[in-house]
Motif scaffolding. Structure first.
Motif, mmCIF file in Angstrom:
data_model
loop_
_atom_site.group_PDB
_atom_site.id
_atom_site.type_symbol
_atom_site.label_atom_id
_atom_site.label_comp_id
_atom_site.label_asym_id
_atom_site.label_seq_id
_atom_site.Cartn_x
_atom_site.Cartn_y
_atom_site.Cartn_z
ATOM 1 N N ALA A 1 0.840 -1.200 0.000
ATOM 2 C CA ALA A 1 0.000 0.000 0.000
ATOM 3 C C ALA A 1 0.875 1.248 0.000
ATOM 4 O O ALA A 1 2.029 1.218 0.441
ATOM 5 C CB ALA A 1 -0.888 0.003 1.243
ATOM 6 N N LYS A 2 0.304 2.319 -0.492
ATOM 7 C CA LYS A 2 0.974 3.608 -0.331
ATOM 8 C C LYS A 2 1.096 3.864 1.165
ATOM 9 O O LYS A 2 0.308 3.341 1.971
ATOM 10 C CB LYS A 2 0.182 4.710 -1.017
ATOM 11 C CG LYS A 2 0.184 4.586 -2.531
ATOM 12 C CD LYS A 2 -0.640 5.677 -3.185
ATOM 13 C CE LYS A 2 -0.641 5.510 -4.700
ATOM 14 N NZ LYS A 2 -1.531 6.473 -5.364
ATOM 15 N N MET B 1 -1.644 3.494 4.063
ATOM 16 C CA MET B 1 -2.934 3.097 3.496
ATOM 17 C C MET B 1 -3.213 1.601 3.623
ATOM 18 O O MET B 1 -4.142 1.079 3.019
ATOM 19 C CB MET B 1 -3.021 3.546 2.042
ATOM 20 C CG MET B 1 -2.893 5.064 1.895
ATOM 21 S SD MET B 1 -3.247 5.642 0.254
ATOM 22 C CE MET B 1 -4.976 6.044 0.481
ATOM 23 N N GLN C 1 -6.834 0.626 4.614
ATOM 24 C CA GLN C 1 -7.802 0.759 3.521
ATOM 25 C C GLN C 1 -7.705 -0.413 2.547
ATOM 26 O O GLN C 1 -8.716 -0.890 2.046
ATOM 27 C CB GLN C 1 -7.608 2.088 2.769
ATOM 28 C CG GLN C 1 -7.970 3.296 3.590
ATOM 29 C CD GLN C 1 -6.763 3.887 4.321
ATOM 30 O OE1 GLN C 1 -5.882 3.181 4.801
ATOM 31 N NE2 GLN C 1 -6.736 5.206 4.437
ATOM 32 N N VAL C 2 -6.471 -0.879 2.285
ATOM 33 C CA VAL C 2 -6.304 -2.023 1.396
ATOM 34 C C VAL C 2 -6.947 -3.263 2.020
ATOM 35 O O VAL C 2 -7.664 -4.007 1.351
ATOM 36 C CB VAL C 2 -4.817 -2.272 1.069
ATOM 37 C CG1 VAL C 2 -4.637 -3.590 0.314
ATOM 38 C CG2 VAL C 2 -4.254 -1.113 0.259
ATOM 39 N N LEU D 1 -10.693 -3.071 1.731
ATOM 40 C CA LEU D 1 -11.125 -3.320 0.362
ATOM 41 C C LEU D 1 -11.063 -4.824 0.054
ATOM 42 O O LEU D 1 -11.993 -5.383 -0.545
ATOM 43 C CB LEU D 1 -10.259 -2.530 -0.619
ATOM 44 C CG LEU D 1 -10.651 -2.585 -2.086
ATOM 45 C CD1 LEU D 1 -12.101 -2.168 -2.302
ATOM 46 C CD2 LEU D 1 -9.703 -1.695 -2.893
ATOM 47 N N ASP E 1 1.852 -1.770 5.915
ATOM 48 C CA ASP E 1 1.436 -1.411 4.559
ATOM 49 C C ASP E 1 1.721 -2.511 3.544
ATOM 50 O O ASP E 1 1.497 -2.337 2.350
ATOM 51 C CB ASP E 1 2.103 -0.101 4.125
ATOM 52 C CG ASP E 1 1.524 1.101 4.848
ATOM 53 O OD1 ASP E 1 0.324 1.074 5.189
ATOM 54 O OD2 ASP E 1 2.271 2.065 5.087
ATOM 55 N N GLN F 1 -10.463 0.139 -7.493
ATOM 56 C CA GLN F 1 -10.132 0.964 -6.336
ATOM 57 C C GLN F 1 -8.702 0.763 -5.848
ATOM 58 O O GLN F 1 -8.159 1.602 -5.134
ATOM 59 C CB GLN F 1 -11.100 0.669 -5.191
ATOM 60 C CG GLN F 1 -12.527 1.065 -5.515
ATOM 61 C CD GLN F 1 -13.462 0.671 -4.410
ATOM 62 O OE1 GLN F 1 -13.294 1.109 -3.270
ATOM 63 N NE2 GLN F 1 -14.435 -0.170 -4.721
ATOM 64 N N PHE F 2 -8.068 -0.331 -6.233
ATOM 65 C CA PHE F 2 -6.707 -0.592 -5.784
ATOM 66 C C PHE F 2 -5.696 0.405 -6.348
ATOM 67 O O PHE F 2 -4.693 0.698 -5.704
ATOM 68 C CB PHE F 2 -6.276 -2.019 -6.134
ATOM 69 C CG PHE F 2 -6.821 -3.051 -5.200
ATOM 70 C CD1 PHE F 2 -6.377 -3.138 -3.892
ATOM 71 C CD2 PHE F 2 -7.797 -3.930 -5.616
ATOM 72 C CE1 PHE F 2 -6.887 -4.077 -3.016
ATOM 73 C CE2 PHE F 2 -8.317 -4.880 -4.756
ATOM 74 C CZ PHE F 2 -7.855 -4.950 -3.452
ATOM 75 N N GLU G 1 -5.568 3.570 -6.592
ATOM 76 C CA GLU G 1 -5.290 4.730 -5.751
ATOM 77 C C GLU G 1 -4.667 4.366 -4.408
ATOM 78 O O GLU G 1 -4.136 5.226 -3.719
ATOM 79 C CB GLU G 1 -6.564 5.540 -5.528
ATOM 80 C CG GLU G 1 -7.629 4.804 -4.746
ATOM 81 C CD GLU G 1 -8.951 5.537 -4.721
ATOM 82 O OE1 GLU G 1 -9.509 5.667 -3.619
ATOM 83 O OE2 GLU G 1 -9.407 5.965 -5.794
ATOM 84 N N LEU G 2 -4.695 3.078 -4.044
ATOM 85 C CA LEU G 2 -4.199 2.645 -2.739
ATOM 86 C C LEU G 2 -2.826 1.978 -2.768
ATOM 87 O O LEU G 2 -2.129 1.958 -1.750
ATOM 88 C CB LEU G 2 -5.191 1.663 -2.103
ATOM 89 C CG LEU G 2 -6.588 2.192 -1.818
ATOM 90 C CD1 LEU G 2 -7.481 1.060 -1.343
ATOM 91 C CD2 LEU G 2 -6.541 3.312 -0.794
ATOM 92 N N LEU G 3 -2.436 1.424 -3.919
ATOM 93 C CA LEU G 3 -1.226 0.609 -3.975
ATOM 94 C C LEU G 3 -0.023 1.341 -4.555
ATOM 95 O O LEU G 3 -0.155 2.133 -5.486
ATOM 96 C CB LEU G 3 -1.471 -0.652 -4.808
ATOM 97 C CG LEU G 3 -2.515 -1.621 -4.276
ATOM 98 C CD1 LEU G 3 -2.642 -2.810 -5.223
ATOM 99 C CD2 LEU G 3 -2.166 -2.087 -2.869
#
Length: 105
Positions: free
Chosen positions: A13-14, A17, A20-21, A24, A53, A82-83, A85-87
């Motif tokens: 993940a960033k 984040m 959030q991952v 999801l 992360d 959606q991944f 923006e998160l990865l």
């Protein structure tokens, strides 16, 4: 149920984040999503003990065809989209064919 196709992913993940991952990925178990399918025998989400992360996902499917069919659905496409923006860019994906194993349930 026999697992004939599997998938491992290490998702980075960033920064900050990881939660959030994980959330999801957990949504993949919701009714109508791929991991809720009777064709998904294994869906395991793990986090790195040293870096929150970094998330590891293991999936086991009845067949490669079922995996691909279910990931072609609109529900799965919405989750996968959606991944982005998160990865971070250094995530790793590996597919495999199981040889032997034992379920514990």
């Amino acid at each position: 149920m026999t697992v004939n196709y599997g998938f491992n992913a290490t998702l980075t993940a960033k920064l900050g984040m990881g939660d959030q991952v994980v959330e999801l990925l957990r949504s993949g178990l919701n009714e109508g999503n791929p991991a809720a399918s009777e064709h998904c025998a294994v869906y395991l989400i793990c986090r790195s003990a040293s870096d929150p992360d970094v998330i590891h996902v293991t999936e086991g499917w009845t067949s490669e065809e079922e995996h691909h069919r279910l990931f072609a659905t609109e529900a799965a496409k919405a989750i996968v989209a959606q991944f982005d923006e998160l990865l971070a860019k250094d995530s790793d994906y590996t597919d495999y064919v199981p040889v032997v194993g034992k379920p514990s349930f």
